[in-house]
Design a protein around this motif. Structure first.
Motif, PDB file in Angstrom:
ATOM      1  N   GLU A   1       0.840  -1.209   0.000  1.00 39.69           N
ATOM      2  CA  GLU A   1       0.000   0.000   0.000  1.00 39.69           C
ATOM      3  C   GLU A   1       0.873   1.255   0.000  1.00 39.69           C
ATOM      4  O   GLU A   1       0.579   2.237   0.690  1.00 39.69           O
ATOM      5  CB  GLU A   1      -0.924  -0.016   1.208  1.00 39.69           C
ATOM      6  N   GLY A   2       1.941   1.175  -0.769  1.00 42.34           N
ATOM      7  CA  GLY A   2       2.771   2.342  -1.006  1.00 42.34           C
ATOM      8  C   GLY A   2       3.555   2.808   0.208  1.00 42.34           C
ATOM      9  O   GLY A   2       3.519   2.205   1.290  1.00 42.34           O
ATOM     10  N   SER A   3       4.257   3.929  -0.014  1.00 41.54           N
ATOM     11  CA  SER A   3       4.959   4.567   1.100  1.00 41.54           C
ATOM     12  C   SER A   3       3.954   5.129   2.095  1.00 41.54           C
ATOM     13  O   SER A   3       4.273   5.329   3.259  1.00 41.54           O
ATOM     14  CB  SER A   3       5.839   5.711   0.589  1.00 41.54           C
ATOM     15  N   SER A   4       2.752   5.413   1.612  1.00 41.50           N
ATOM     16  CA  SER A   4       1.744   6.000   2.516  1.00 41.50           C
ATOM     17  C   SER A   4       1.581   5.140   3.767  1.00 41.50           C
ATOM     18  O   SER A   4       1.546   5.662   4.889  1.00 41.50           O
ATOM     19  CB  SER A   4       0.407   6.153   1.798  1.00 41.50           C
TER      20      SER A   4
ATOM     21  N   ILE B   1       4.654   5.481   5.970  1.00 40.32           N
ATOM     22  CA  ILE B   1       4.727   6.768   6.675  1.00 40.32           C
ATOM     23  C   ILE B   1       3.857   6.723   7.935  1.00 40.32           C
ATOM     24  O   ILE B   1       4.264   7.159   9.013  1.00 40.32           O
ATOM     25  CB  ILE B   1       4.302   7.927   5.736  1.00 40.32           C
TER      26      ILE B   1
ATOM     27  N   HIS C   1       4.873  14.998   2.614  1.00 39.37           N
ATOM     28  CA  HIS C   1       3.672  14.515   1.926  1.00 39.37           C
ATOM     29  C   HIS C   1       2.498  14.554   2.906  1.00 39.37           C
ATOM     30  O   HIS C   1       2.679  14.378   4.110  1.00 39.37           O
ATOM     31  CB  HIS C   1       3.947  13.072   1.478  1.00 39.37           C
TER      32      HIS C   1
ATOM     33  N   THR D   1      12.023  14.748   3.881  1.00 36.46           N
ATOM     34  CA  THR D   1      11.694  14.181   2.570  1.00 36.46           C
ATOM     35  C   THR D   1      12.889  14.394   1.650  1.00 36.46           C
ATOM     36  O   THR D   1      13.251  15.528   1.361  1.00 36.46           O
ATOM     37  CB  THR D   1      10.450  14.884   1.993  1.00 36.46           C
TER      38      THR D   1
ATOM     39  N   TYR E   1       9.957  15.941  -4.593  1.00 39.85           N
ATOM     40  CA  TYR E   1       9.269  15.681  -5.868  1.00 39.85           C
ATOM     41  C   TYR E   1      10.015  16.268  -7.063  1.00 39.85           C
ATOM     42  O   TYR E   1       9.883  15.803  -8.193  1.00 39.85           O
ATOM     43  CB  TYR E   1       7.842  16.256  -5.798  1.00 39.85           C
TER      44      TYR E   1
ATOM     45  N   ASP F   1      11.521  10.180   4.323  1.00 40.65           N
ATOM     46  CA  ASP F   1      10.609   9.823   3.240  1.00 40.65           C
ATOM     47  C   ASP F   1      11.451   9.766   1.970  1.00 40.65           C
ATOM     48  O   ASP F   1      11.762  10.799   1.371  1.00 40.65           O
ATOM     49  CB  ASP F   1       9.489  10.871   3.134  1.00 40.65           C
TER      50      ASP F   1
ATOM     51  N   ALA G   1      10.509   8.142  -0.672  1.00 39.49           N
ATOM     52  CA  ALA G   1       9.558   7.569  -1.640  1.00 39.49           C
ATOM     53  C   ALA G   1      10.122   7.621  -3.060  1.00 39.49           C
ATOM     54  O   ALA G   1       9.936   6.703  -3.846  1.00 39.49           O
ATOM     55  CB  ALA G   1       8.225   8.314  -1.567  1.00 39.49           C
ATOM     56  N   HIS G   2      10.844   8.705  -3.372  1.00 39.22           N
ATOM     57  CA  HIS G   2      11.332   8.876  -4.745  1.00 39.22           C
ATOM     58  C   HIS G   2      12.741   8.334  -4.965  1.00 39.22           C
ATOM     59  O   HIS G   2      13.305   8.541  -6.038  1.00 39.22           O
ATOM     60  CB  HIS G   2      11.305  10.365  -5.126  1.00 39.22           C
TER      61      HIS G   2
ATOM     62  N   SER H   1       9.110   4.161  -2.040  1.00 42.45           N
ATOM     63  CA  SER H   1       8.082   3.652  -2.955  1.00 42.45           C
ATOM     64  C   SER H   1       8.821   2.909  -4.056  1.00 42.45           C
ATOM     65  O   SER H   1       9.280   3.527  -5.020  1.00 42.45           O
ATOM     66  CB  SER H   1       7.283   4.794  -3.575  1.00 42.45           C
TER      67      SER H   1
ATOM     68  N   HIS I   1       7.693   1.269  -6.287  1.00 43.60           N
ATOM     69  CA  HIS I   1       6.968   1.442  -7.557  1.00 43.60           C
ATOM     70  C   HIS I   1       7.293   2.747  -8.269  1.00 43.60           C
ATOM     71  O   HIS I   1       7.066   2.871  -9.465  1.00 43.60           O
ATOM     72  CB  HIS I   1       5.455   1.330  -7.325  1.00 43.60           C
ATOM     73  N   LYS I   2       7.830   3.736  -7.543  1.00 39.13           N
ATOM     74  CA  LYS I   2       8.065   5.025  -8.218  1.00 39.13           C
ATOM     75  C   LYS I   2       9.291   4.974  -9.123  1.00 39.13           C
ATOM     76  O   LYS I   2       9.308   5.625 -10.154  1.00 39.13           O
ATOM     77  CB  LYS I   2       8.249   6.155  -7.194  1.00 39.13           C
TER      78      LYS I   2
HETATM   79  C1  LIG Z   1       7.331  12.551  -1.299  1.00 32.93           C
HETATM   80  C2  LIG Z   1       6.268  11.497  -1.292  1.00 32.93           C
HETATM   81  N1  LIG Z   1       6.090  10.754  -0.192  1.00 32.93           N
HETATM   82  C3  LIG Z   1       5.149   9.802  -0.124  1.00 32.93           C
HETATM   83  C4  LIG Z   1       4.323   9.536  -1.179  1.00 32.93           C
HETATM   84  C5  LIG Z   1       3.298   8.467  -1.066  1.00 32.93           C
HETATM   85  O1  LIG Z   1       3.798   7.348  -1.712  1.00 32.93           O
HETATM   86  P1  LIG Z   1       2.875   6.157  -2.231  1.00 32.93           P
HETATM   87  O2  LIG Z   1       2.169   6.651  -3.431  1.00 32.93           O
HETATM   88  O3  LIG Z   1       3.863   5.071  -2.530  1.00 32.93           O
HETATM   89  O4  LIG Z   1       1.962   5.790  -1.131  1.00 32.93           O
HETATM   90  C6  LIG Z   1       4.455  10.300  -2.351  1.00 32.93           C
HETATM   91  C7  LIG Z   1       3.561  10.072  -3.482  1.00 32.93           C
HETATM   92  O5  LIG Z   1       3.626  10.664  -4.504  1.00 32.93           O
HETATM   93  C8  LIG Z   1       5.451  11.295  -2.408  1.00 32.93           C
HETATM   94  O6  LIG Z   1       5.616  12.063  -3.502  1.00 32.93           O
END
Ligand SMILES: Cc1ncc(COP(=O)(O)O)c(C=O)c1O
Length: 448
Positions: free
Chosen positions: A77-80, A83, A110, A162, A166, A190, A192-193, A217, A219-220
């Motif tokens: 379920e992503g980085s969300s 976090i 985020h 972070t 982005y 974070d 994620a990227h 993430s 997947h990113k």
């Molecule tokens: C900086 C950052 N952190 C966390 C997330 C959330 O990641 P995820 O979509 O894998 O849940 C995003 C999503 O775009 C992001 O840009």
């Protein structure tokens, strides 16, 4: 020899055995979109994601080894999800060790960070660096962090940064992690990227640069299905923190993790252990060559993260959105654009020919008169109440223009990549209104 992809092997064998599937999911392995035969649930032998003892434990251990982490946990379920777990873990850790239940966080966090902290009743203090130029970046220096942490009367739970952001900017995690150690606080990143940063030589991954824990993430930037992510703990992270990780993740996670996503993470281990580093290095060379072959645009590329092509094209006479439209009309689809930036994400799965196609297309962009205007940036909005108090108070929706002086109630109003312009509990002033309008936000939920 032990399998490098135990989960993929298990599911493949299972699917081949033509079982009578009297378990979830309801498609029973019959193809609708295509991959249903491999889409199983936590059946006997498939392990249980957050009580892993079998093939998932093995697969996650393989990932930890590849990332030089002490432990790695998968998220479907992503980085969300990671976090949320990180914020919760920071709170548990603060209770266990007598630290203040408070996190110092870069303001470009985020929105999931903000909502988790609000719901968990974790105090946030935002870090606003001196050289902040836009909402998406937070170039905090070790000196600034040292000053902020020195103002605390007692050690706090964690610092949350972070990096990369982005736009492809990385902060000095090595220096910042030293400061966190000096002040006896956890460093949570974070990332994620930046999952791929581990495969550069030398590695620029937070696990190498001194973070205690981070989310990626997968997947990113890696060849992984959307939703696949890692929660990594460094080899030096407190054992008590790691011991709470599975239970922290399971507080927020679905009880039906996608086994397609988990297999994708499992399979990534094999890819990453193969010639990924070489392919990554080649791809970065091609990306650098692209910039050099675009001499007019070259000074307008931003960031220090090699797989992101972030263009600030106003000097060239275009908004980010206009360049995005230009590319889109030619079949090239960007990751993100706003008035100021265009973000293109490259990966080793893109060929040299494709990068050349992008270069040739950008080369046909005709220069125009520079666009002078800068984005408005709310500096330090006034905090009227805590995000939690605001989030849990009655609210009403109003046109932005009618919100002057009101207190924001929605968790965040964010510019497109979910980075807060304002957070709930903050007063909406003139600059905030200008900023909301600049990003095309028409209404806000404010406290009644
Ligand atoms: C900086 C950052 N952190 C966390 C997330 C959330 O990641 P995820 O979509 O894998 O849940 C995003 C999503 O775009 C992001 O840009």
């Amino acid at each position: 020899m032990k399998s490098q992809i135990p989960l993929c092997d298990f599911v493949e064998q299972y699917a081949k055995s033509s079982p009578l599937r009297l378990h979830m999911p309801g498609h029973k392995g019959n193809p609708v979109l295509g991959p249903e035969a491999l889409d199983i649930t936590e059946i006997e032998g498939a392990d249980v994601l957050y009580s892993a003892q079998g093939i998932l434990l093995e697969s996650q251990a393989r990932a930890a080894e590849l990332f030089g982490a002490g432990r790695t946990f998968y998220s479907a379920e992503g980085s969300s999800l990671c976090i949320r777990a990180m914020v919760y873990l920071a709170l548990l850790y603060s209770k266990e060790t007598g630290r203040q239940p408070k996190i110092l966080a870069g303001r470009n966090a985020h929105k999931t960070f903000l909502t988790s902290a609000a719901l968990l009743d974790c105090k946030i203090q935002w870090l606003f660096p001196r050289n902040r130029e836009n909402l998406l970046s937070c170039p905090i220096t070790p000196e600034e962090l040292d000053t902020a942490l020195s103002e605390e009367s007692a050690p706090i739970a964690a610092v949350y940064l972070t990096s990369p952001d982005y736009l492809g900017n990385r902060v000095d995690l090595t220096g910042l992690s030293e400061i966190c150690k000096k002040h006896k606080t956890l460093l949570m990143v974070d990332n994620a990227h930046g999952a791929y940063l581990n495969f550069l030589s030398p590695s620029l991954h937070p696990m190498t640069l001194g973070a205690d824990l981070c989310c990626d993430s997968a997947h990113k930037t890696l060849p992984v299905l959307t939703g696949g992510a890692y929660l990594h703990f460094s080899t030096k992270a407190p054992a008590s923190l790691i011991s709470m990780a599975e239970s922290a993740l399971s507080v927020f996670a679905s009880t039906s993790p996608s086994y397609l996503i988990l297999q994708s993470l499992d399979y990534a281990n094999q890819i990453l252990a193969g010639n990924y580093r070489e392919r990554l290095a080649r791809c970065i060379t091609w990306t650098e060559a692209l910039k050099q072959q675009l001499p007019d645009l070259q000074p307008l590329f931003r960031g220090n993260e090699p797989l992101k092509l972030t263009l600030a094209p106003k000097e060239f006479g275009y908004t980010g959105r206009e360049v995005a439209d230009f590319l889109q009309k030619r079949g090239i689809i960007p990751e993100f654009s706003d008035p100021d930036f265009l973000v293109l994400m490259i990966s080793p799965e893109i060929s040299e020919q494709e990068i050349k196609r992008l270069q040739k297309t950008l080369a046909t962009l005709i220069p125009r008169k520079p666009i002078p205007n800068q984005p408005p940036l709310p500096l330090r909005p006034e905090t009227v109440c805590s995000p939690r108090e605001a989030l849990l108070s009655p609210q009403e929706e109003k046109n932005v223009q009618a919100c002057l002086g009101r207190i924001l109630g929605t968790p965040t109003v964010s510019c497109p990549p979910a980075v807060p312009i304002l957070v709930c509990g903050e007063r909406i002033d003139k600059t905030a209104i200008a900023c909301l309008e600049y990003y095309g936000i028409q209404t806000c939920r404010v406290l009644k």
